[in-house]
Motif scaffolding. Sequence first.
Motif, PDB file in Angstrom:
ATOM      1  N   ASN A   1      28.682  39.969 -22.121  1.00 20.74           N
ATOM      2  CA  ASN A   1      27.225  40.030 -22.195  1.00 20.74           C
ATOM      3  C   ASN A   1      26.660  40.493 -20.852  1.00 20.74           C
ATOM      4  O   ASN A   1      27.391  40.652 -19.881  1.00 20.74           O
ATOM      5  CB  ASN A   1      26.645  38.676 -22.629  1.00 20.74           C
ATOM      6  N   LYS A   2      25.366  40.720 -20.796  1.00 21.07           N
ATOM      7  CA  LYS A   2      24.738  41.274 -19.593  1.00 21.07           C
ATOM      8  C   LYS A   2      24.868  40.340 -18.393  1.00 21.07           C
ATOM      9  O   LYS A   2      25.079  40.791 -17.271  1.00 21.07           O
ATOM     10  CB  LYS A   2      23.257  41.563 -19.848  1.00 21.07           C
ATOM     11  N   LYS A   3      24.754  39.027 -18.617  1.00 15.58           N
ATOM     12  CA  LYS A   3      24.852  38.087 -17.505  1.00 15.58           C
ATOM     13  C   LYS A   3      26.229  38.135 -16.864  1.00 15.58           C
ATOM     14  O   LYS A   3      26.372  38.109 -15.647  1.00 15.58           O
ATOM     15  CB  LYS A   3      24.539  36.667 -17.981  1.00 15.58           C
TER      16      LYS A   3
ATOM     17  N   ALA B   1      28.275  40.701 -16.954  1.00 14.06           N
ATOM     18  CA  ALA B   1      28.384  42.003 -16.287  1.00 14.06           C
ATOM     19  C   ALA B   1      27.709  41.964 -14.919  1.00 14.06           C
ATOM     20  O   ALA B   1      28.250  42.473 -13.928  1.00 14.06           O
ATOM     21  CB  ALA B   1      27.770  43.092 -17.159  1.00 14.06           C
ATOM     22  N   LEU B   2      26.529  41.352 -14.843  1.00 18.14           N
ATOM     23  CA  LEU B   2      25.817  41.263 -13.563  1.00 18.14           C
ATOM     24  C   LEU B   2      26.558  40.365 -12.574  1.00 18.14           C
ATOM     25  O   LEU B   2      26.603  40.661 -11.377  1.00 18.14           O
ATOM     26  CB  LEU B   2      24.393  40.757 -13.787  1.00 18.14           C
TER      27      LEU B   2
ATOM     28  N   ALA C   1      28.643  48.047 -19.554  1.00 15.18           N
ATOM     29  CA  ALA C   1      29.051  46.852 -20.296  1.00 15.18           C
ATOM     30  C   ALA C   1      29.114  47.129 -21.793  1.00 15.18           C
ATOM     31  O   ALA C   1      28.192  47.709 -22.359  1.00 15.18           O
ATOM     32  CB  ALA C   1      28.098  45.705 -20.022  1.00 15.18           C
TER      33      ALA C   1
ATOM     34  N   SER D   1      25.587  47.185 -15.928  1.00 16.42           N
ATOM     35  CA  SER D   1      24.779  47.061 -17.150  1.00 16.42           C
ATOM     36  C   SER D   1      24.961  48.265 -18.059  1.00 16.42           C
ATOM     37  O   SER D   1      25.029  48.129 -19.282  1.00 16.42           O
ATOM     38  CB  SER D   1      23.293  46.923 -16.794  1.00 16.42           C
TER      39      SER D   1
ATOM     40  N   LYS E   1      29.154  45.557 -25.486  1.00 14.04           N
ATOM     41  CA  LYS E   1      28.654  44.335 -26.112  1.00 14.04           C
ATOM     42  C   LYS E   1      29.781  43.623 -26.850  1.00 14.04           C
ATOM     43  O   LYS E   1      30.668  44.270 -27.406  1.00 14.04           O
ATOM     44  CB  LYS E   1      27.521  44.655 -27.073  1.00 14.04           C
TER      45      LYS E   1
ATOM     46  N   ALA F   1      32.831  47.519 -15.491  1.00 12.75           N
ATOM     47  CA  ALA F   1      32.347  47.067 -16.796  1.00 12.75           C
ATOM     48  C   ALA F   1      33.086  47.765 -17.936  1.00 12.75           C
ATOM     49  O   ALA F   1      33.367  47.156 -18.970  1.00 12.75           O
ATOM     50  CB  ALA F   1      30.850  47.304 -16.913  1.00 12.75           C
TER      51      ALA F   1
END
Length: 199
Positions: A99-101, A103-104, A192, A189, A194, A92
């Motif tokens: 965004n978080k999605k 990154a996941l 990551a 997370s 932003k 990350a």
Amino acid sequence: MTYYSERPGNQVVEPAIINPVVDYHDRVRWGPILGGIAIAISTQLILSALGAAIGLSLGAGGANAGDVGWGVGIWSIISLLIALFLGGWIMAMTCGPMNKKTALLNAAILWATTLALSSWLLVSGISGTFGVIASNAGEIANQVQQPGTQLPNIDPNQARNIAANTARAAWSFLFGSLLGLIAAMIGASVGARKPRVYA
């Protein structure tokens, strides 16, 4: 460039400018994923070597073999979680803003690729022991269920012990792998960055 002229008695209202969020078009970033995999596998190898060295030292010092085995097994799961967390975090951090999605998603791909590669290395590295257990798994299961039949050089108690140990290893692998997925996602997370909004 837009010019506004002001008429007498009228106010000039400039339109609101909304800056779009800058993000990449592709969601899977293989360069950072491969970097995270390299970090995860290297960390796992180093931590596993540390655990094996400590376990063998304790075993040579006269410690109970069963306790040493449990300790090495627990350390293997802990070192896997540390390695995948670090791999997800590095992945990350080396990506651009996401965004978080995203990154996941990238963390899940890192976990799956690391798991497949590690399993292949494990199987090829200890093919003798693993191959014997895997090739005889069906016969061992039959021996446990049908005590009257005999496998060469294995009595029913030994077959039950082998089956129990194999089942314990399989459950440990399953739970350790799922915990590894969670660790990789948490690492991604945390690492990551932003997406930036330019004013």
